[in-house]
Design a protein around this motif. Sequence first.
Motif, PDB file in Angstrom:
ATOM      1  N   ARG A   1       0.875  -1.163  -0.074  1.00 35.21           N
ATOM      2  CA  ARG A   1      -0.102  -0.109   0.122  1.00 35.21           C
ATOM      3  C   ARG A   1       0.727   1.300  -0.062  1.00 35.21           C
ATOM      4  O   ARG A   1       0.567   2.268  -0.604  1.00 35.21           O
ATOM      5  CB  ARG A   1      -0.869  -0.053   1.199  1.00 35.21           C
ATOM      6  CG  ARG A   1      -1.944  -0.794   0.975  1.00 35.21           C
ATOM      7  CD  ARG A   1      -3.155  -0.530   2.023  1.00 35.21           C
ATOM      8  NE  ARG A   1      -4.476  -1.274   1.890  1.00 35.21           N
ATOM      9  CZ  ARG A   1      -4.721  -2.147   2.686  1.00 35.21           C
ATOM     10  NH1 ARG A   1      -4.071  -2.681   3.689  1.00 35.21           N
ATOM     11  NH2 ARG A   1      -5.953  -2.727   2.266  1.00 35.21           N
TER      12      ARG A   1
ATOM     13  N   ALA B   1       0.951   4.424  -3.138  1.00 33.62           N
ATOM     14  CA  ALA B   1       0.743   5.687  -2.791  1.00 33.62           C
ATOM     15  C   ALA B   1       1.911   6.733  -3.212  1.00 33.62           C
ATOM     16  O   ALA B   1       1.747   7.836  -3.139  1.00 33.62           O
ATOM     17  CB  ALA B   1       0.434   6.160  -1.228  1.00 33.62           C
TER      18      ALA B   1
ATOM     19  N   ALA C   1      -5.065  -0.841 -10.633  1.00 29.67           N
ATOM     20  CA  ALA C   1      -6.594  -0.861 -10.268  1.00 29.67           C
ATOM     21  C   ALA C   1      -6.437  -2.206  -9.854  1.00 29.67           C
ATOM     22  O   ALA C   1      -7.311  -2.599  -8.941  1.00 29.67           O
ATOM     23  CB  ALA C   1      -7.386  -0.362 -11.355  1.00 29.67           C
TER      24      ALA C   1
ATOM     25  N   ARG D   1      -5.648  -2.893  -6.300  1.00 28.75           N
ATOM     26  CA  ARG D   1      -6.314  -2.268  -5.354  1.00 28.75           C
ATOM     27  C   ARG D   1      -7.600  -3.053  -5.184  1.00 28.75           C
ATOM     28  O   ARG D   1      -8.007  -3.422  -4.210  1.00 28.75           O
ATOM     29  CB  ARG D   1      -6.880  -0.976  -5.899  1.00 28.75           C
ATOM     30  CG  ARG D   1      -5.751   0.102  -5.747  1.00 28.75           C
ATOM     31  CD  ARG D   1      -5.453   0.541  -4.184  1.00 28.75           C
ATOM     32  NE  ARG D   1      -4.599   1.895  -4.406  1.00 28.75           N
ATOM     33  CZ  ARG D   1      -4.177   2.117  -3.237  1.00 28.75           C
ATOM     34  NH1 ARG D   1      -4.323   1.742  -1.942  1.00 28.75           N
ATOM     35  NH2 ARG D   1      -3.402   3.082  -3.263  1.00 28.75           N
TER      36      ARG D   1
ATOM     37  N   GLU E   1     -10.293  -2.656  -2.259  1.00 27.45           N
ATOM     38  CA  GLU E   1     -10.426  -1.181  -2.033  1.00 27.45           C
ATOM     39  C   GLU E   1     -11.112  -0.941  -3.672  1.00 27.45           C
ATOM     40  O   GLU E   1     -10.366  -0.288  -4.432  1.00 27.45           O
ATOM     41  CB  GLU E   1      -9.105  -0.665  -2.103  1.00 27.45           C
ATOM     42  CG  GLU E   1      -8.424  -0.910  -1.020  1.00 27.45           C
ATOM     43  CD  GLU E   1      -6.767  -0.510  -0.706  1.00 27.45           C
ATOM     44  OE1 GLU E   1      -6.537   0.247  -1.656  1.00 27.45           O
ATOM     45  OE2 GLU E   1      -6.078  -0.753   0.201  1.00 27.45           O
TER      46      GLU E   1
ATOM     47  N   GLU F   1     -11.414   3.075  -4.892  1.00 28.94           N
ATOM     48  CA  GLU F   1      -9.966   3.454  -5.510  1.00 28.94           C
ATOM     49  C   GLU F   1      -9.972   2.692  -6.919  1.00 28.94           C
ATOM     50  O   GLU F   1      -9.247   3.301  -7.767  1.00 28.94           O
ATOM     51  CB  GLU F   1      -9.049   3.107  -4.462  1.00 28.94           C
ATOM     52  CG  GLU F   1      -7.480   3.463  -4.947  1.00 28.94           C
ATOM     53  CD  GLU F   1      -7.488   5.209  -5.305  1.00 28.94           C
ATOM     54  OE1 GLU F   1      -6.475   5.414  -5.821  1.00 28.94           O
ATOM     55  OE2 GLU F   1      -8.238   5.832  -4.863  1.00 28.94           O
TER      56      GLU F   1
ATOM     57  N   ARG G   1     -11.656   4.471  -9.525  1.00 30.50           N
ATOM     58  CA  ARG G   1     -11.446   5.689  -9.586  1.00 30.50           C
ATOM     59  C   ARG G   1     -10.110   5.576 -10.709  1.00 30.50           C
ATOM     60  O   ARG G   1      -9.927   6.127 -11.800  1.00 30.50           O
ATOM     61  CB  ARG G   1     -11.041   6.513  -8.506  1.00 30.50           C
ATOM     62  CG  ARG G   1     -10.358   7.935  -8.568  1.00 30.50           C
ATOM     63  CD  ARG G   1      -9.804   8.367  -7.331  1.00 30.50           C
ATOM     64  NE  ARG G   1      -8.627   7.922  -6.827  1.00 30.50           N
ATOM     65  CZ  ARG G   1      -7.488   8.403  -7.396  1.00 30.50           C
ATOM     66  NH1 ARG G   1      -7.690   9.392  -8.284  1.00 30.50           N
ATOM     67  NH2 ARG G   1      -6.328   7.966  -7.100  1.00 30.50           N
ATOM     68  N   LEU G   2      -9.204   4.576 -10.464  1.00 31.60           N
ATOM     69  CA  LEU G   2      -8.126   4.326 -11.265  1.00 31.60           C
ATOM     70  C   LEU G   2      -8.477   3.990 -12.752  1.00 31.60           C
ATOM     71  O   LEU G   2      -7.781   4.465 -13.583  1.00 31.60           O
ATOM     72  CB  LEU G   2      -7.069   3.434 -10.624  1.00 31.60           C
ATOM     73  CG  LEU G   2      -6.572   3.784  -9.311  1.00 31.60           C
ATOM     74  CD1 LEU G   2      -6.015   2.520  -8.395  1.00 31.60           C
ATOM     75  CD2 LEU G   2      -5.183   4.576  -9.789  1.00 31.60           C
TER      76      LEU G   2
END
Length: 210
Positions: free
Chosen positions: A43, A47, A64, A67, A72, A75, A78-79
């Motif tokens: 993780r 980041a 992605a 994640r 997740e 997130e 979103r990716l």
Amino acid sequence: KEDRIRDAAREALEAAADPPTDPALLLETIDALLQVGEVVAARRCMADPALAQTRDSDHLLRLARYRQRLDENAEALRLVERAIAEGADDPRSRFDHGVQLYFNGRLDEAETRLQASLSAEPALGRSALAVARLRRRSAQDNQCDRGSAGWVKATAGTLDHAALLFAQYKELEDVGRYDEAWQSLAQGNAVMRARRTWDAEGHSRYVDKL
């Protein structure tokens, strides 16, 4: 491959302690960390600014998937949408988008994207299987016979071939065509079994060693 898990974990953690600035190498480091269960370090690498600022759609899609492996899902979506904004628009990126929409509870949008993936590449078995699993089909709304278009293009014995068979099995079962469903399930299982290399004697030696 040599079952030296502790050594692998140590090397991966050392790489994470001084992460590479190349996003591609950073993704390889994350992959290694996840394989040995070092989620906290993975993780931290996810980041890293090298990935946070990347505009490479392939890197974003791969991140992605990592994640998603960690559940997740917001997130991950979103990716994927960042990757689409950067120009990703092929059957596999549409599949990834559909999967992430599904995990985020947006089922109608998920089906639209998965159908778009399948229309562009009928042999993409994982898209067909994902569509089949989205909901229960009816006699008036199913794709039981559409799979044949994919089989024409899917290479026999591949994962796509098996996934198309499993998709057809699921939809045939939904509409009550049980004999045909059983045939598709048996064929899909046969494809998967043929892909496996099972060393029974080697496994017995491994158990004895344990």
